[in-house]
Design a protein around this motif. Sequence first.
Motif, PDB file in Angstrom:
ATOM      1  N   ILE A  63       0.832  -1.197   0.000  1.00  0.00           N
ATOM      2  CA  ILE A  63       0.000   0.000   0.000  1.00  0.00           C
ATOM      3  C   ILE A  63       0.868   1.249   0.000  1.00  0.00           C
ATOM      4  N   SER A 109      -7.794  -1.759  -4.601  1.00  0.00           N
ATOM      5  CA  SER A 109      -8.161  -1.361  -3.234  1.00  0.00           C
ATOM      6  C   SER A 109      -7.541  -0.010  -2.870  1.00  0.00           C
ATOM      7  N   ILE A 110      -8.369   0.865  -2.345  1.00  0.00           N
ATOM      8  CA  ILE A 110      -7.939   2.217  -1.962  1.00  0.00           C
ATOM      9  C   ILE A 110      -8.606   2.654  -0.662  1.00  0.00           C
ATOM     10  N   ASN A 111      -8.046   3.677  -0.049  1.00  0.00           N
ATOM     11  CA  ASN A 111      -8.729   4.539   0.910  1.00  0.00           C
ATOM     12  C   ASN A 111      -8.355   5.960   0.499  1.00  0.00           C
ATOM     13  N   GLN A 183      -4.474   6.025  -0.406  1.00  0.00           N
ATOM     14  CA  GLN A 183      -3.654   4.881  -0.022  1.00  0.00           C
ATOM     15  C   GLN A 183      -4.084   3.794  -1.001  1.00  0.00           C
ATOM     16  N   ASN A 185      -3.350  -0.025  -3.017  1.00  0.00           N
ATOM     17  CA  ASN A 185      -2.624  -1.292  -3.022  1.00  0.00           C
ATOM     18  C   ASN A 185      -1.968  -1.510  -4.396  1.00  0.00           C
TER      19      ASN A 185
HETATM   20  C1  LIG Z   1      -8.235   0.952   4.117  1.00  0.00           C
HETATM   21  O1  LIG Z   1      -8.565   1.086   5.482  1.00  0.00           O
HETATM   22  C2  LIG Z   1      -9.020  -0.131   6.081  1.00  0.00           C
HETATM   23  C3  LIG Z   1      -9.469   0.195   7.486  1.00  0.00           C
HETATM   24  O2  LIG Z   1      -8.458   0.846   8.201  1.00  0.00           O
HETATM   25  C4  LIG Z   1      -7.909  -1.164   6.045  1.00  0.00           C
HETATM   26  O3  LIG Z   1      -8.345  -2.377   6.560  1.00  0.00           O
HETATM   27  C5  LIG Z   1      -7.465  -1.371   4.581  1.00  0.00           C
HETATM   28  O4  LIG Z   1      -6.341  -2.234   4.533  1.00  0.00           O
HETATM   29  C6  LIG Z   1      -7.107  -0.049   3.943  1.00  0.00           C
HETATM   30  N1  LIG Z   1      -6.829  -0.277   2.523  1.00  0.00           N
HETATM   31  C7  LIG Z   1      -5.885   0.387   1.864  1.00  0.00           C
HETATM   32  C8  LIG Z   1      -5.707   0.055   0.426  1.00  0.00           C
HETATM   33  O5  LIG Z   1      -5.203   1.264   2.382  1.00  0.00           O
END
Ligand SMILES: *[C@@H]1O[C@H](CO)[C@@H](O)[C@H](O)[C@H]1NC(C)=O
Length: 256
Positions: A63, A109-111, A183, A185
């Motif tokens: 990430i 996958s992102i945040n 964030q 992946n």
């Molecule tokens: C996004 O946040 C969740 C909860 O904190 C976490 O489980 C997940 O790994 C995070 N994903 C990324 C791609 O940062």
Amino acid sequence: MLLHLLLMANVGWLVLVAGQNEVPTVPCYGPDCLVTELTTEITTPTTTESTTTPTTTPLPAGIRRTLVVIYKATTVGQDMFIQGGVNKETIRPSCASDVNAATSDCSISINATSLGTGSHWAKYDAWRVGDTKLDWFGAQPGQGYYQTFGAFGTPLAWTTNEPGDGYQQLNTWGPNHWMVDLQMNCDETANGWFDVKAYLTQFGNGFEPDIQQSSCTGSGADVLPPYSSNKNHVARCGYINRFNFGSGGCEITEFQ
Ligand SMILES: *[C@@H]1O[C@H](CO)[C@@H](O)[C@H](O)[C@H]1NC(C)=O
């Protein structure tokens, strides 16, 4: 995942073959010998960087913070989003028939993280809730609403480098730079690269026109993407990616 690994292996193989083709098959020695120079140049990074399997370009792993910025002078009331993920035209055509973000092989996958505090960021903050994928399908089930307004993908926020509303320190360019701080992946991207398509509200059918990306400027443009798209921007995981809405200009730089 298997397909992804095969693809990565394949890209590496192609690069190696292309490299070897430039080297004459008959060895020669001495100060003017091209073989000696080329061989030295190719093998040096692998001997200094790593003691394991040689690779041609370092892959971004895990990430990483990844910024996507799209320049567009917009009017009040317009909002920008991005859709995207793994390229589905050339890299992973099997995704073309996928129907949702959670299961698609092209979703990444992102945040999306905070860009600031205060009312200027209210829409971005509302729409980034529950947005767990950069994907080709618009709003995810469970993604946040701003008042009664749903999202059309991953939200961007209007930013500027000038003091006042929308000031963001990562913006070193000027007003009208729509931004999302992710964030991401990188393991789920195509060898470290992914497609981006902007969606703007109150603008035609929403999507920016298809573009042909030119070669990018910036410290992160030292290597080329492993594919080209005739539709979308191609961005690099782990870097600051700056594009123009509806045209091919781009800048890819490292985080300082
Ligand atoms: C996004 O946040 C969740 C909860 O904190 C976490 O489980 C997940 O790994 C995070 N994903 C990324 C791609 O940062």
